[in-house]
Motif scaffolding. Structure first.
Motif, mmCIF file in Angstrom:
data_model
loop_
_atom_site.group_PDB
_atom_site.id
_atom_site.type_symbol
_atom_site.label_atom_id
_atom_site.label_comp_id
_atom_site.label_asym_id
_atom_site.label_seq_id
_atom_site.Cartn_x
_atom_site.Cartn_y
_atom_site.Cartn_z
ATOM 1 N N THR A 1 0.902 -1.364 -0.056
ATOM 2 C CA THR A 1 0.033 -0.110 -0.025
ATOM 3 C C THR A 1 0.871 1.389 0.088
ATOM 4 O OG1 THR A 1 0.006 -0.028 2.381
ATOM 5 C CG2 THR A 1 -1.835 -1.243 1.140
ATOM 6 N N LEU B 1 -6.914 2.599 6.020
ATOM 7 C CA LEU B 1 -6.700 1.275 6.383
ATOM 8 C C LEU B 1 -6.796 1.225 7.972
ATOM 9 C CD1 LEU B 1 -3.249 1.308 4.367
ATOM 10 C CD2 LEU B 1 -5.354 -0.109 3.874
ATOM 11 N N ARG C 1 -3.093 6.331 2.908
ATOM 12 C CA ARG C 1 -2.378 5.191 3.730
ATOM 13 C C ARG C 1 -2.689 5.430 5.232
ATOM 14 N NH1 ARG C 1 -0.246 1.863 6.373
ATOM 15 N NH2 ARG C 1 1.745 0.541 6.122
ATOM 16 N N ALA D 1 -7.660 -2.922 4.640
ATOM 17 C CA ALA D 1 -8.543 -2.040 3.997
ATOM 18 C C ALA D 1 -10.028 -2.060 4.923
ATOM 19 C CB ALA D 1 -8.863 -2.213 2.663
ATOM 20 N N SER E 1 -13.459 2.454 1.373
ATOM 21 C CA SER E 1 -12.867 2.722 0.330
ATOM 22 C C SER E 1 -13.903 3.302 -0.575
ATOM 23 C CB SER E 1 -12.760 1.364 -0.610
ATOM 24 O OG SER E 1 -13.924 0.584 -0.648
#
Length: 353
Positions: free
Chosen positions: A7, A33, A48, A58, A61
């Protein structure tokens, strides 16, 4: 096996071109995350988060645009509809719904206060003012019920009774739905009359993040030590382990027949191919482990606990083959007035035990 994908943090300020490329791509963009643990307080554009885990997970999103379009097509909103949007995320879907039916008809719920705050700011900047609330999406938002439509962007294991109670009879609930083994279905449910049953079908193959309280616990590399029973003597597998995950339709059907079971893959770095195994656990003391290479040998399978999980996986795979290898879109759900959920194949009278 390859390591998990890396990531990288990307912000609009640091890389405008790269940021816009992701925004405009027909792809999923991870925006959080590890539930945001360790994120900088001023990170407004996602990227991140540093949860401190070896493998970041994750937890929020922006969904693939073409998939959002598919979900909204199945939601089938029209003028005057009131909509409950569960899982605000970036606020994009809330904006689309607001543009279609009007801000006053959209309520959007987000469990993460920080995500909710950022979404509300973006929505306002874009000229939209839906009702934005912080809360557990599984409980819906009763103060503005009943709704004509409920739209969820997080997966559930069963349709919450609150959603049905907060939807008008004949209304529609669209939500990702899955089992711990296969989080893979998009369910379109039509709500019944008060006190009656509601029926729905799986209309697409999707994979969304779980509702936070619905996440299955991880399968650790030491699931065997979680059992109070020693493993039975090793045995051979009746099927090639590849068949347990041959495709999404097989995995979905198997997940329906092996309640509560989840899997992970492990291997030794010195000999990844020779030691590659599927590990299974039900979180209640039963576990199994099967080796991919040499699966027909008498030492390929190990099992312990009240359930024989690999035997269950094998039986479920053979059941799917015997049923004609049905696609997941042939399965459906009945939700009773008491909230109990029954899965069926092709017709509500053909229950999947």
């Amino acid at each position: 096996m390859p390591p998990p994908p890396a990531t990288a943090r990307l912000t609009r300020a640091d890389d405008p071109a790269g940021w816009w490329e992701l925004v405009n791509a027909d792809d999923v963009v991870v925006t959080q995350l590890d539930d945001g643990v360790g994120e900088d307080a001023d990170d407004a554009d996602g990227g991140r988060g540093g949860g401190g885990a070896d493998v970041p997970v994750a937890t929020s999103s922006a969904s693939m645009p073409s998939l959002v379009a598919t979900m909204l097509r199945h939601l089938d909103v029209t003028d005057g509809h009131t909509v409950l949007d569960i899982g605000t995320g970036t606020g994009w879907t809330s904006a689309l719904l607001s543009a279609r039916v009007g801000d006053e008809n959209v309520t959007t719920v987000e469990v993460d206060p920080r995500i909710a705050s950022g979404a509300a700011k973006r929505l306002a900047a874009a000229g939209f003012t839906p009702r934005c609330v912080v809360g557990d999406g599984l409980a819906g938002w009763p103060s503005k019920a009943p709704y004509d439509r409920i739209h969820s962007t997080a997966a559930v294991r069963s349709v919450p009774r609150a959603w049905i109670e907060q939807t008008r009879p004949g209304g529609v609930v669209v939500t990702p739905w899955g089992t711990p083994y296969a989080n893979a279905g998009l369910l379109r449910l039509v709500t019944g009359e008060r006190g009656g049953e509601s029926y729905g079908r799986f209309v697409a193959d999707v994979s969304f993040m779980w509702m936070r309280s619905e996440r299955p616990p991880p399968v650790t590399g030491a699931v065997e030590r979680g059992s109070v029973m020693a493993p039975e003597p090793g045995g051979r597998s009746e099927i090639d382990p590849d068949l347990a995950l041959e495709n999404v339709h097989a995995a979905f059907a198997i997940g329906l027949r092996v309640p509560g079971v989840r899997y992970a893959h492990t291997w030794g770095d010195a000999d990844p191919q020779g030691t590659f195994r599927m590990r299974l656990t039900d979180g209640a003391g039963s576990w199994a482990s099967v080796r991919y290479e040499g699966w027909e040998s008498e030492s390929a399978v190990r099992q312990a606990g009240p359930r024989r999980l690999w035997d269950e996986i094998t039986a479920a795979r053979l059941w799917w083959e015997g049923a004609g290898r049905p696609d997941l879109t042939r399965f459906g759900v009945t939700v009773g007035a008491d909230g109990e959920q029954a899965i069926w194949l092709d017709d509500p009278g053909n229950a999947v035990s």
